[in-house]
Design a protein around this motif. Sequence first.
Motif, mmCIF file in Angstrom:
data_model
loop_
_atom_site.group_PDB
_atom_site.id
_atom_site.type_symbol
_atom_site.label_atom_id
_atom_site.label_comp_id
_atom_site.label_asym_id
_atom_site.label_seq_id
_atom_site.Cartn_x
_atom_site.Cartn_y
_atom_site.Cartn_z
ATOM 1 N N GLU A 252 45.368 35.489 52.972
ATOM 2 C CA GLU A 252 45.108 35.946 54.342
ATOM 3 C C GLU A 252 44.907 37.462 54.375
ATOM 4 O O GLU A 252 44.028 37.972 55.066
ATOM 5 C CB GLU A 252 46.260 35.550 55.287
ATOM 6 C CG GLU A 252 46.363 34.059 55.541
ATOM 7 C CD GLU A 252 47.087 33.288 54.431
ATOM 8 O OE1 GLU A 252 47.565 33.901 53.442
ATOM 9 O OE2 GLU A 252 47.146 32.049 54.531
ATOM 10 N N ALA A 253 45.720 38.188 53.631
ATOM 11 C CA ALA A 253 45.619 39.653 53.570
ATOM 12 C C ALA A 253 44.323 40.062 52.881
ATOM 13 O O ALA A 253 43.664 41.028 53.298
ATOM 14 C CB ALA A 253 46.819 40.233 52.829
ATOM 15 N N ILE A 254 43.928 39.335 51.855
ATOM 16 C CA ILE A 254 42.672 39.615 51.150
ATOM 17 C C ILE A 254 41.511 39.517 52.129
ATOM 18 O O ILE A 254 40.658 40.402 52.185
ATOM 19 C CB ILE A 254 42.484 38.651 49.948
ATOM 20 C CG1 ILE A 254 43.491 38.975 48.847
ATOM 21 C CG2 ILE A 254 41.046 38.717 49.412
ATOM 22 C CD1 ILE A 254 43.514 38.018 47.685
ATOM 23 N N ASP A 255 41.501 38.449 52.947
ATOM 24 C CA ASP A 255 40.435 38.270 53.940
ATOM 25 C C ASP A 255 40.397 39.436 54.927
ATOM 26 O O ASP A 255 39.331 39.953 55.251
ATOM 27 C CB ASP A 255 40.613 36.952 54.704
ATOM 28 C CG ASP A 255 40.404 35.735 53.811
ATOM 29 O OD1 ASP A 255 39.802 35.891 52.728
ATOM 30 O OD2 ASP A 255 40.849 34.634 54.197
ATOM 31 N N MET B 26 46.621 43.035 42.837
ATOM 32 C CA MET B 26 47.639 43.756 43.615
ATOM 33 C C MET B 26 48.645 42.776 44.235
ATOM 34 O O MET B 26 49.511 43.180 45.010
ATOM 35 C CB MET B 26 46.966 44.592 44.722
ATOM 36 C CG MET B 26 46.154 45.757 44.207
ATOM 37 S SD MET B 26 45.079 46.524 45.454
ATOM 38 C CE MET B 26 46.242 47.114 46.659
ATOM 39 N N ARG B 27 48.486 41.497 43.938
ATOM 40 C CA ARG B 27 49.368 40.424 44.411
ATOM 41 C C ARG B 27 49.340 40.256 45.935
ATOM 42 O O ARG B 27 50.354 40.011 46.564
ATOM 43 C CB ARG B 27 50.805 40.623 43.928
ATOM 44 C CG ARG B 27 50.931 40.628 42.424
ATOM 45 C CD ARG B 27 52.372 40.788 42.003
ATOM 46 N NE ARG B 27 52.511 40.729 40.567
ATOM 47 C CZ ARG B 27 52.625 39.609 39.859
ATOM 48 N NH1 ARG B 27 52.604 38.443 40.452
ATOM 49 N NH2 ARG B 27 52.762 39.654 38.547
ATOM 50 N N THR C 121 54.607 46.368 45.541
ATOM 51 C CA THR C 121 54.026 45.603 46.637
ATOM 52 C C THR C 121 53.299 46.566 47.570
ATOM 53 O O THR C 121 53.638 47.746 47.634
ATOM 54 C CB THR C 121 55.108 44.833 47.433
ATOM 55 O OG1 THR C 121 56.088 45.771 47.881
ATOM 56 C CG2 THR C 121 55.757 43.754 46.576
ATOM 57 N N TYR C 122 52.311 46.063 48.247
ATOM 58 C CA TYR C 122 51.488 46.885 49.126
ATOM 59 C C TYR C 122 51.534 46.351 50.544
ATOM 60 O O TYR C 122 51.485 45.140 50.761
ATOM 61 C CB TYR C 122 50.020 46.861 48.657
ATOM 62 C CG TYR C 122 49.793 47.485 47.300
ATOM 63 C CD1 TYR C 122 49.399 48.817 47.187
ATOM 64 C CD2 TYR C 122 49.958 46.746 46.137
ATOM 65 C CE1 TYR C 122 49.180 49.403 45.944
ATOM 66 C CE2 TYR C 122 49.753 47.322 44.890
ATOM 67 C CZ TYR C 122 49.364 48.651 44.800
ATOM 68 O OH TYR C 122 49.150 49.225 43.575
ATOM 69 N N THR D 252 43.789 51.903 49.488
ATOM 70 C CA THR D 252 43.523 51.804 48.045
ATOM 71 C C THR D 252 42.125 51.253 47.792
ATOM 72 O O THR D 252 41.377 51.774 46.971
ATOM 73 C CB THR D 252 44.578 50.890 47.372
ATOM 74 O OG1 THR D 252 45.874 51.430 47.612
ATOM 75 C CG2 THR D 252 44.346 50.779 45.878
ATOM 76 N N LEU D 253 41.772 50.197 48.528
ATOM 77 C CA LEU D 253 40.462 49.569 48.325
ATOM 78 C C LEU D 253 39.325 50.422 48.888
ATOM 79 O O LEU D 253 38.206 50.384 48.364
ATOM 80 C CB LEU D 253 40.427 48.168 48.931
ATOM 81 C CG LEU D 253 40.817 47.029 47.986
ATOM 82 C CD1 LEU D 253 39.771 46.832 46.913
ATOM 83 C CD2 LEU D 253 42.157 47.193 47.330
ATOM 84 N N GLU D 254 39.598 51.220 49.925
ATOM 85 C CA GLU D 254 38.570 52.148 50.424
ATOM 86 C C GLU D 254 38.226 53.143 49.315
ATOM 87 O O GLU D 254 37.057 53.425 49.061
ATOM 88 C CB GLU D 254 39.058 52.888 51.678
ATOM 89 C CG GLU D 254 39.005 52.039 52.928
ATOM 90 C CD GLU D 254 39.579 52.747 54.146
ATOM 91 O OE1 GLU D 254 40.003 53.916 54.033
ATOM 92 O OE2 GLU D 254 39.594 52.119 55.223
#
Length: 156
Positions: free
Chosen positions: A42-45, A37-38, A6-7, A15-17
């Motif tokens: 809301e976190a994706i946004d 990454m599950r 989990t992140y 990680t995405l940067e």
Amino acid sequence: MKPIKTYTLEEAKGTLENYCAYQERCHKEVVKKLQDMRMIPEAIDVVVVHLLNHDFLNETRFAKTYARGKFRVKKWGRKRITLELKKRDISAFNIKEAFKEISEADYLQTFHELAEKKAQIITETNVYKKRKKLADYLLYRGWESHLVYDKVNELF
């Protein structure tokens, strides 16, 4: 069974940067990576907005880089590049901007070089089959049909 990693929001941003700094990415790829990454919607946004604000994610830049690369390296025509960009949900405006990166002279020169090179290596003896093979090859690579058929008629 291995536990699922989990992140936290900060770990996901980091990680995405790195993911976006390594290579230009489109929004669709970034969202897919976050879903893998599950992360919750809301976190994706939040992460996508962070990447946009810090210029890690830029759809226009992605479209330009993608079009330039596929044209120069894979020798794709406009139709194939457009199709692939549409698959990645790139807007028509950004697709138009991307094609400004390819000069008309380079485009036509690459097309003629590719067609002539391929025509020389087709071993078919039947002239009709030879013409069809060349036309199919060029059309598959996304070159416009009027260019393809004019060139096929000129060569055979």
